[in-house]
Scaffold this motif. Sequence first.
Motif, PDB file in Angstrom:
ATOM      1  N   ASP A  26       0.749  -1.280  -0.109  1.00 16.47           N
ATOM      2  CA  ASP A  26       0.034   0.008   0.106  1.00 16.47           C
ATOM      3  C   ASP A  26       0.858   1.278   0.005  1.00 16.47           C
ATOM      4  OD1 ASP A  26      -2.060   1.497  -0.038  1.00 16.47           O
ATOM      5  OD2 ASP A  26      -2.508   1.355   2.144  1.00 16.47           O
ATOM      6  N   GLN A  71      -8.098   8.424   9.577  1.00 15.42           N
ATOM      7  CA  GLN A  71      -8.202   8.025   8.229  1.00 15.42           C
ATOM      8  C   GLN A  71      -9.072   9.145   7.112  1.00 15.42           C
ATOM      9  OE1 GLN A  71     -10.017   3.954   9.371  1.00 15.42           O
ATOM     10  NE2 GLN A  71      -9.476   3.698   7.418  1.00 15.42           N
ATOM     11  N   SER A  88      -1.544   6.225   4.965  1.00 17.27           N
ATOM     12  CA  SER A  88      -1.026   5.019   4.491  1.00 17.27           C
ATOM     13  C   SER A  88       0.530   4.735   4.671  1.00 17.27           C
ATOM     14  CB  SER A  88      -1.415   4.862   3.010  1.00 17.27           C
ATOM     15  OG  SER A  88      -2.928   4.909   2.853  1.00 17.27           O
ATOM     16  N   SER A 106      -2.253  -2.124   3.659  1.00 18.03           N
ATOM     17  CA  SER A 106      -2.775  -1.252   4.646  1.00 18.03           C
ATOM     18  C   SER A 106      -2.955  -2.096   6.076  1.00 18.03           C
ATOM     19  CB  SER A 106      -4.274  -0.614   4.411  1.00 18.03           C
ATOM     20  OG  SER A 106      -4.773   0.108   5.345  1.00 18.03           O
TER      21      SER A 106
END
Length: 397
Positions: free
Chosen positions: A133, A224, A230, A255
């Motif tokens: 990710d 988030q 990330s 993730s």
Amino acid sequence: MTQFQRGRARDTQKISDDARALLWKISETANEGGRPARLRRLTHAYLNSRIARHWAALRALPFTASDRSVMRLAERINPFETVTGHIHWRNEPKKSGAGYRIICALPPALRGSHFLIKDVLEAQFCSPQHIYDIKGRGRDCAALAIKRALEAGYEHCFIGDVRDCYQHVSASSLADQLPLPRSVVSSALDYRNLALRHRRANSVSGGIYASLGHGWNGPQGLLQGSPASSIILAMLFARMAAQIDPHDCLLFTVSDNLLIAAKSEPVLATTISLIRDFFHGHPAGPFDLKPDSRVVGKRCPFEFLGYAFEFVSNGVAIEPSHAGWDRLYGRIVTALDRDLLREDRVASESEAAIRDSFSGYSAWTNREGWKQDFLENAWGTVKNHAYGPSLLPETYC
């Protein structure tokens, strides 16, 4: 493309090229190792750079924002100082249907600061093979790597998901875990120093919530919705693969999702235990895996990252997951309905929906063949001006 759009694209390219030249110096110094003082100076210089802040402002605002708005925001972006704007958050149902994710909408100045943080962290991060990710890699790269692992004999799998991962990151540990100035971590990343406000369906509730105290059920840990979350999570989990060395197994993380593939059940059981120990003892945790994390039987089909993996005669086939099929089919049927209502016998909307939907599944085995089947069926449906049995390829299940 309008004259404004052409000018904005040209300016953005020029500014991003100038900013990337600064980031290249950070990457080069980080790869050399042993020069922490120079690396700190370059990091500070980038975070204070007018060019970098201009590029961050362009990304933090809509593409249609005026040049004046971009420049005004660039002057306000400062990752060393706490922003005064509110961070609205909302509960968003998870795609699995179990629970919610807390998604934050950062104000433009803070969002710009998080883009600067993302830039310098990506420039310093030398990603290990198990992390997917990150820039230049993602779930499609991970899916193809898993396919290769399965076909190489790593047929015993474990699929895990970290429980409320972002919420469980210890904010007080970030200053020690990340190669950033402590003032930047405190001002821009520590949720306890930010003004958080809950946004319900169509309104903002009450006043500003305090981030401390009993009963707080809002954002914690990593926010988030932040451009930097990330890469921060990838850096926190970078040492995960070292935890299971020297066992003959392969690890894939995207993730807060992970898959372990091994050639035997004993090795898989051992590595699962080691991974759980890694999460429980993590200095930015502790973390834990969800109860529905599971072992997949040898050569059994499974779903991961929105894909379905199945052993076939010539290897492993990858298709959308069951939920992915439902979303894709529903979107195409909705577009077909609009095409049929126009009564011009042109499948313009359904064709666009098919091409756009399929573009999100680059790891799909024989994707082009499937796409052509869908296009032909859509054209036939609109031409005949009625739904027929051939709308969906027969192999759909």
